[in-house]
Scaffold this active site. Structure first.
Site, short mmCIF file in Angstrom:
data_model
loop_
_atom_site.label_atom_id
_atom_site.label_comp_id
_atom_site.label_asym_id
_atom_site.label_seq_id
_atom_site.Cartn_x
_atom_site.Cartn_y
_atom_site.Cartn_z
N ARG A 103 31.30 -4.37 -28.82
CA ARG A 103 31.02 -4.11 -30.22
C ARG A 103 31.37 -2.68 -30.55
O ARG A 103 31.02 -1.78 -29.81
CB ARG A 103 29.49 -4.22 -30.42
CG ARG A 103 29.05 -5.34 -31.19
CD ARG A 103 27.59 -5.43 -31.49
NE ARG A 103 26.66 -4.36 -31.21
CZ ARG A 103 25.48 -4.26 -31.80
NH1 ARG A 103 25.14 -5.12 -32.73
NH2 ARG A 103 24.63 -3.31 -31.48
N THR A 107 31.14 -0.06 -36.77
CA THR A 107 31.38 -1.20 -37.67
C THR A 107 30.61 -2.44 -37.23
O THR A 107 30.46 -3.40 -37.97
CB THR A 107 32.89 -1.58 -37.68
OG1 THR A 107 33.24 -2.01 -36.34
CG2 THR A 107 33.75 -0.40 -38.07
N ASP A 203 19.73 -1.40 -25.24
CA ASP A 203 21.10 -1.81 -24.92
C ASP A 203 21.10 -2.52 -23.56
O ASP A 203 20.87 -1.91 -22.52
CB ASP A 203 21.99 -0.56 -24.87
CG ASP A 203 23.46 -0.93 -24.71
OD1 ASP A 203 23.78 -1.67 -23.74
OD2 ASP A 203 24.28 -0.52 -25.53
N ASP A 206 23.55 -1.19 -20.82
CA ASP A 206 23.11 0.09 -20.25
C ASP A 206 21.91 -0.12 -19.32
O ASP A 206 21.81 0.50 -18.26
CB ASP A 206 22.70 1.07 -21.36
CG ASP A 206 23.91 1.61 -22.12
OD1 ASP A 206 25.04 1.32 -21.72
OD2 ASP A 206 23.70 2.34 -23.11
C1 PRP Z 1 26.17 -6.27 -26.50
C2 PRP Z 1 25.62 -7.62 -26.05
C3 PRP Z 1 26.44 -8.59 -26.85
C4 PRP Z 1 26.66 -7.84 -28.15
C5 PRP Z 1 25.71 -8.42 -29.16
O1 PRP Z 1 27.34 -5.99 -25.86
O2 PRP Z 1 25.72 -7.82 -24.67
O3 PRP Z 1 27.68 -8.91 -26.26
O4 PRP Z 1 26.34 -6.47 -27.90
O5 PRP Z 1 25.93 -7.87 -30.40
P1 PRP Z 1 26.46 -8.70 -31.64
O6 PRP Z 1 25.69 -9.98 -31.67
O7 PRP Z 1 26.15 -7.80 -32.80
O8 PRP Z 1 27.94 -8.93 -31.49
P2 PRP Z 1 28.16 -4.63 -26.08
O9 PRP Z 1 29.19 -4.80 -27.15
O10 PRP Z 1 27.21 -3.50 -26.26
O11 PRP Z 1 28.97 -4.49 -24.73
P3 PRP Z 1 28.43 -4.40 -23.22
O12 PRP Z 1 28.02 -5.79 -22.81
O13 PRP Z 1 29.63 -3.93 -22.48
O14 PRP Z 1 27.29 -3.43 -23.16
N1 URA Z 2 23.39 -5.23 -28.01
C1 URA Z 2 22.39 -4.84 -27.19
O1 URA Z 2 22.60 -4.62 -25.99
N2 URA Z 2 21.15 -4.70 -27.72
C2 URA Z 2 20.89 -4.93 -29.01
O2 URA Z 2 19.73 -4.79 -29.44
C3 URA Z 2 21.95 -5.32 -29.85
C4 URA Z 2 23.19 -5.47 -29.32
#
Ligand code: PRP
Ligand code: URA
Length: 212
Positions: A103, A107, A203, A206
């Site tokens: 994400r 945005t 997150d 993380d």
């Molecule tokens: C997080 C999570 C989802 C997404 C959810 O991933 O694991 O994939 O955000 O958000 P959304 O419903 O608004 O699309 P992130 O993009 O942070 O990547 P990561 O898994 O590498 O931490």
């Molecule tokens: N992605 C995450 O990891 N946590 C949230 O709360 C939203 C998106």
């Protein structure tokens, strides 16, 4: 879309420790794995099977075995990887494909940066796993992609969801038949102005793997 909130007390108990900001990464990873095994039990209620004749020490009977082609599990990297072990523990013969999505923090739109999936998913039963359904952008894009390749029976499994994300996913997948199923551990209160689930768990990537 069919929404199943698996609010079994053991799931809610484990989710509470997962949410707690004092929970360290090793414990977070263990809890995520345990949780997904419990959610997978619910998510695989309609996994495809076929009759299978066997003999017990007492006599013949017909049970069932998983049908071919076996189900496909698709974790959305990076955080979805934290759910993979728990899922394959329940479905050891499943195939695994990968989608990498991230994400944009401003945005909140998802981009796909990795794709390792079979080209043809015609008629496949697919379980797409990601701990968080926030705006729903990532999962909606992933499901659209899987459906374009022919998957026709898609179940999304998340640990936590936001009501906004559930509504968005519902809207974006309403054209699919059979309808998508969402199995989630909880639907929280809302998204905050940064697109994080409230109260959520922060997150997920993380917390699983440390900040990259
Ligand atoms: C997080 C999570 C989802 C997404 C959810 O991933 O694991 O994939 O955000 O958000 P959304 O419903 O608004 O699309 P992130 O993009 O942070 O990547 P990561 O898994 O590498 O931490
Ligand atoms: N992605 C995450 O990891 N946590 C949230 O709360 C939203 C998106």
């Amino acid at each position: 879309m069919r929404v199943i909130v698996a609010d079994h007390p053991l799931i809610t108990h484990k989710l509470t420790y997962l949410r707690d900001k004092r929970t360290d990464s090793p414990t977070f990873r263990r809890l995520a794995e345990e949780l997904v095994t419990l959610l997978a039990y619910e998510a695989t209620r309609e996994v495809r099977t076929e009759p299978f004749a066997i003999e017990t020490p007492v006599g013949p009977t017909t049970g069932v075995k998983l049908s071919n082609p076996k189900p496909l599990i698709v974790p959305i990297l990076r955080a979805g990887l934290g759910m993979l072990e728990g899922m394959v523990r329940l479905l050891p013969s499943a195939e695994v494909g990968f989608l990498g999505m991230q994400r944009n923090e401003e945005t909140l739109e998802a981009i796909t940066y990795a794709n390792r999936l079979p080209d043809d998913l015609s008629g496949r039963q697919v379980y797409v796993i990601d701990p968080m359904l926030a705006t729903g952008g990532s999962l909606a894009m992933a499901i659209q992609y899987l459906a374009e390749r022919g998957a026709n029976d898609i179940t999304a499994v998340t640990l936590l969801s936001a009501p906004e994300g559930v509504a968005h996913l519902e809207e974006e997948t309403s054209h699919l038949s059979p309808p998508v199923t969402l199995v989630t551990g909880a639907v929280d209160e809302k998204l905050n102005e940064l697109g994080y689930i409230v109260p959520g768990l922060g997150d997920a990537g993380d917390r699983l793997y440390g900040v990259v």
